[in-house]
Design a protein around this motif. Sequence first.
Motif, PDB file in Angstrom:
ATOM      1  N   GLY A  32       0.159 -14.622 -19.725  1.00 55.92           N
ATOM      2  CA  GLY A  32       1.466 -15.284 -19.648  1.00 55.92           C
ATOM      3  C   GLY A  32       1.315 -16.703 -19.121  1.00 55.92           C
ATOM      4  O   GLY A  32       2.020 -17.629 -19.569  1.00 55.92           O
ATOM      5  N   TYR A  35       0.583 -19.070 -21.979  1.00 58.50           N
ATOM      6  CA  TYR A  35       1.764 -19.479 -22.759  1.00 58.50           C
ATOM      7  C   TYR A  35       2.651 -20.426 -21.951  1.00 58.50           C
ATOM      8  O   TYR A  35       3.242 -21.359 -22.488  1.00 58.50           O
ATOM      9  CB  TYR A  35       2.542 -18.245 -23.225  1.00 58.50           C
ATOM     10  N   ARG A  84       5.525 -22.206 -13.309  1.00 56.66           N
ATOM     11  CA  ARG A  84       6.488 -21.171 -12.872  1.00 56.66           C
ATOM     12  C   ARG A  84       7.907 -21.721 -12.777  1.00 56.66           C
ATOM     13  O   ARG A  84       8.829 -21.008 -12.388  1.00 56.66           O
ATOM     14  CB  ARG A  84       6.097 -20.592 -11.505  1.00 56.66           C
ATOM     15  N   SER A  93       9.623 -18.316 -24.107  1.00 53.50           N
ATOM     16  CA  SER A  93       9.783 -17.337 -25.195  1.00 53.50           C
ATOM     17  C   SER A  93       9.776 -18.045 -26.547  1.00 53.50           C
ATOM     18  O   SER A  93       9.158 -17.561 -27.505  1.00 53.50           O
ATOM     19  CB  SER A  93      11.076 -16.536 -25.042  1.00 53.50           C
ATOM     20  N   SER A  96       6.174 -19.366 -27.309  1.00 52.40           N
ATOM     21  CA  SER A  96       5.184 -18.310 -27.558  1.00 52.40           C
ATOM     22  C   SER A  96       5.510 -17.491 -28.807  1.00 52.40           C
ATOM     23  O   SER A  96       4.724 -16.644 -29.203  1.00 52.40           O
ATOM     24  CB  SER A  96       5.057 -17.394 -26.336  1.00 52.40           C
ATOM     25  N   ASP A 125       0.886  -8.486 -25.328  1.00 53.80           N
ATOM     26  CA  ASP A 125       0.194  -7.986 -26.518  1.00 53.80           C
ATOM     27  C   ASP A 125      -1.295  -7.801 -26.273  1.00 53.80           C
ATOM     28  O   ASP A 125      -2.079  -7.769 -27.196  1.00 53.80           O
ATOM     29  CB  ASP A 125       0.395  -8.968 -27.681  1.00 53.80           C
ATOM     30  N   ARG A 171      14.980 -12.160 -21.763  1.00 56.29           N
ATOM     31  CA  ARG A 171      13.575 -12.265 -22.149  1.00 56.29           C
ATOM     32  C   ARG A 171      13.049 -10.957 -22.740  1.00 56.29           C
ATOM     33  O   ARG A 171      12.248 -10.970 -23.674  1.00 56.29           O
ATOM     34  CB  ARG A 171      12.730 -12.685 -20.946  1.00 56.29           C
ATOM     35  N   ARG A 178      10.860 -10.266 -31.333  1.00 51.31           N
ATOM     36  CA  ARG A 178      10.291 -11.363 -32.121  1.00 51.31           C
ATOM     37  C   ARG A 178       9.408 -10.796 -33.226  1.00 51.31           C
ATOM     38  O   ARG A 178       8.883  -9.678 -33.129  1.00 51.31           O
ATOM     39  CB  ARG A 178       9.508 -12.317 -31.218  1.00 51.31           C
TER      40      ARG A 178
HETATM   41  O1   DC Z   1       4.312 -12.714 -17.960  1.00 51.30           O
HETATM   42  P1   DC Z   1       5.051 -14.038 -17.942  1.00 51.30           P
HETATM   43  O2   DC Z   1       6.487 -13.927 -17.543  1.00 51.30           O
HETATM   44  O3   DC Z   1       4.313 -15.078 -17.174  1.00 51.30           O
HETATM   45  O4   DC Z   1       5.037 -14.490 -19.475  1.00 51.30           O
HETATM   46  C1   DC Z   1       5.700 -15.654 -19.884  1.00 51.30           C
HETATM   47  C2   DC Z   1       6.108 -15.553 -21.330  1.00 51.30           C
HETATM   48  O5   DC Z   1       4.972 -15.649 -22.171  1.00 51.30           O
HETATM   49  C3   DC Z   1       6.854 -14.290 -21.756  1.00 51.30           C
HETATM   50  O6   DC Z   1       8.248 -14.496 -21.766  1.00 51.30           O
HETATM   51  C4   DC Z   1       6.369 -14.015 -23.140  1.00 51.30           C
HETATM   52  C5   DC Z   1       5.109 -14.795 -23.287  1.00 51.30           C
HETATM   53  N1   DC Z   1       3.898 -13.982 -23.382  1.00 51.30           N
HETATM   54  C6   DC Z   1       3.509 -13.590 -24.632  1.00 51.30           C
HETATM   55  O7   DC Z   1       4.177 -13.889 -25.605  1.00 51.30           O
HETATM   56  N2   DC Z   1       2.352 -12.876 -24.796  1.00 51.30           N
HETATM   57  C7   DC Z   1       1.611 -12.530 -23.734  1.00 51.30           C
HETATM   58  N3   DC Z   1       0.479 -11.844 -23.907  1.00 51.30           N
HETATM   59  C8   DC Z   1       2.013 -12.924 -22.429  1.00 51.30           C
HETATM   60  C9   DC Z   1       3.184 -13.631 -22.287  1.00 51.30           C
END
Ligand code: DC
Length: 218
Positions: A32, A35, A84, A93, A96, A125, A171, A178
């Motif tokens: 995360g 992204y 953050r 979102s 990514s 994922d 979210r 998606r």
């Molecule tokens: O876990 P996080 O809240 O830090 O993740 C931030 C965003 O990144 C989350 O809203 C979706 C995306 N994300 C993603 O698409 N695939 C991932 N493996 C991890 C996070």
Amino acid sequence: MIIAIDGPAGAGKSTVARRVASELGAAFLDTGAMYRAITLVVLERGIHPGDATACAGVAQETVLDFAPDGTIRIDGRPGEPDIRGETVTRNVSAVSAHGGVREAIVAEQRALARRLGNVVAEGRDTTTVVFPAADHKFFLSASPAVRARRRAEQDNVPERYEAIRADIERRDRLDATRALSPLVQAADAVAINADQLDVDAVVGRILSTVRASHPSDA
Ligand code: DC
């Protein structure tokens, strides 16, 4: 060895994965954060988060790696705490969701794992797309109410509970619906619901599952 942990926002994956990694002497791969880092650069450059081509370009040319303490570096500079921030959280979102962004980031995640060897990865994922052949897979979830309450307590902003809960639900919807790599539970993942479990209990459950099949790591 690769341990992959997926689940929705705010389920405690990062805390849990960090702890599991340190117990096992493995590296922690916060997908995360990757992204979020790309989203930060997109916003800094004034690129629209909906511009798939420009976002993919950023993902391809930005070098991401992790400092020894597990925090992300963006072209060599620290990504914390900016990744953050509220603006990044609001736009991650959208960024990514682009196929070109995911392709570049997934390739980087696999390269990092090859280099690091023993890895605990967490995200949306990692069990389904990034590391489908991971040695261990977990799906960590909790209800939106519990996740929002914990986050509001952790950040010491009880008055923001409703707003945090609304953001978590938004979210969840975006991540699960998606088109590319939606958040789904892998058929062979061990499901853990953290509504009634604290971090120690979740970490304990994961470690005992892992150690049961790798006695030498105990
Ligand atoms: O876990 P996080 O809240 O830090 O993740 C931030 C965003 O990144 C989350 O809203 C979706 C995306 N994300 C993603 O698409 N695939 C991932 N493996 C991890 C996070």
